[in-house]
Design an enzyme around this catalytic site. Structure first.
Site, PDB file in Angstrom:
ATOM      1  CG  LEU A 152      -2.342  -0.413   1.128  1.00  0.00           C
ATOM      2  CD1 LEU A 152      -3.055  -0.234   2.471  1.00  0.00           C
ATOM      3  CD2 LEU A 152      -3.091   0.360   0.051  1.00  0.00           C
ATOM      4  CG  ASP A 153       0.898   3.983  -3.281  1.00  0.00           C
ATOM      5  OD1 ASP A 153       1.844   3.228  -3.545  1.00  0.00           O
ATOM      6  OD2 ASP A 153       0.075   4.378  -4.132  1.00  0.00           O
ATOM      7  N   PRO A 154       2.404   4.850   0.878  1.00  0.00           N
ATOM      8  CG  PRO A 154       4.607   5.602   1.102  1.00  0.00           C
ATOM      9  CD  PRO A 154       3.639   5.041   0.095  1.00  0.00           C
ATOM     10  CB  ALA A 189      -2.953   4.139   0.514  1.00  0.00           C
ATOM     11  NE  ARG A 247       0.728   5.583  -6.501  1.00  0.00           N
ATOM     12  CZ  ARG A 247       2.018   5.447  -6.785  1.00  0.00           C
ATOM     13  NH1 ARG A 247       2.712   6.495  -7.220  1.00  0.00           N
ATOM     14  NH2 ARG A 247       2.627   4.288  -6.633  1.00  0.00           N
TER      15      ARG A 247
END
Length: 301
Positions: free
Chosen positions: A37-39, A41, A174
């Site tokens: 998971l992106d930071p 998110a 994204r």
């Protein structure tokens, strides 16, 4: 200790940060996660502990998200964490414009991952190359979006749309935000993202770090069983002698009493002994004219 933790990842932490914190909290080294998971998110991040780390590859691939796309803005990272490279008000954008193009993002679609991502090109991660100022061609790949629908719409100079997206592994939300803006010729970026489901784990049953810490202090913490995480896989039960041979790495000839459809060859199965002990993951493979149950991951001796 072995099993899974359904972690509700906070914003600002990388998936690796979360793994490191779980290692510290549980005082265990063998910890891994089931899907980056992106930071920025938040939401579901499956964490495997102990022998469960060997089973991450067998978790179901489906994921679901709530995401917010902001239009009129283009960034280096395709979300608001990056540098803004274009910003132009688009008050003329209407909800109907989005509704017309949204079906283009349903089903199997071509997607170019963000240049700031963990994907490797020639052995190096894209985000490392991007930070070094190096430009590389990011390969297009096929991903699958099972469902995408509009939840809310906010008009204005930089309008926003909230989307619910169900997709397969490897799909970048994204990139969907970026490509949605491109399709509308106005630019777009991801403003917020929450993963509500991942690999069979759901947000409503997830635990925050604070909840994990409280449960540990009260001696109430427990991991989810391996069987729960792998419930999507069919079951094969072995008699005692076969179970012993299989756990030693031997392939077993297919047996009618397993009651497994032969068309499921190449599929994975949960393997148990007659006592109900989980032994590991097996795969039916074809060898000449025969079907064999081959051990892929053996958990129990």
């Amino acid at each position: 200790m072995q099993g899974f933790l359904n972690l509700n990842k906070p914003s600002g932490m990388t998936s690796h940060d979360c793994v490191a914190k779980v290692r510290k909290l549980l005082r265990l080294k063998r910890v891994g996660h089931g899907g980056t998971l992106d930071p920025a998110a938040t939401g579901v991040l499956p964490i495997a502990v102990g022998k469960a780390t060997r089973l991450l590859q067998f978790l179901p691939s489906e994921k679901a998200y709530f995401g917010t796309v902001k239009f009129g803005i283009i960034t280096t990272t395709d979300d608001l964490e990056g540098e803004i490279v274009q910003s132009a008000p688009v008050p003329e954008l209407m909800l109907s414009d989005i509704e017309k193009v949204l079906p283009n993002f349903l089903g199997k679609i071509e997607q170019v991952p963000p240049s700031y991502s963990a994907i490797q090109v020639e052995g190096k991660r894209l985000y490392d190359l991007a930070r070094q100022g190096k430009t590389v061609e990011v390969p297009t790949r096929i991903v699958e979006v099972f469902n995408i629908k509009i939840l809310d719409w906010r008009s204005g100079d930089f309008p926003e749309v909230d989307l619910a997206i169900a997709c397969g592994t490897g799909t970048y939300i994204r990139a969907i935000a970026r490509d949605l803006g491109r399709t509308l010729s106005i630019g777009g970026t991801l403003a917020a993202l929450t993963r509500i489901e991942s690999s069979g784990f759901s947000e409503e049953n997830s635990l925050t770090f604070a909840e994990v810490e409280n449960q540990l202090q009260e001696n109430k913490f427990s991991l989810l069983s391996i069987e729960i995480a792998l419930a999507h896989l069919p079951v094969i039960v072995l008699i005692t002698e076969d179970a012993k041979r299989w756990c030693q790495g031997q392939r077993l000839p297919y047996q009618v009493k397993w009651q497994i459809e032969t068309k499921k060859a190449e599929h994975y199965f949960r393997v148990y002994n007659y006592k109900g002990d989980f032994l590991g993951i097996g795969q039916l493979i074809k060898s000449e004219e025969n079907l064999l149950l081959a051990p892929q991951v053996v958990i129990s001796n």
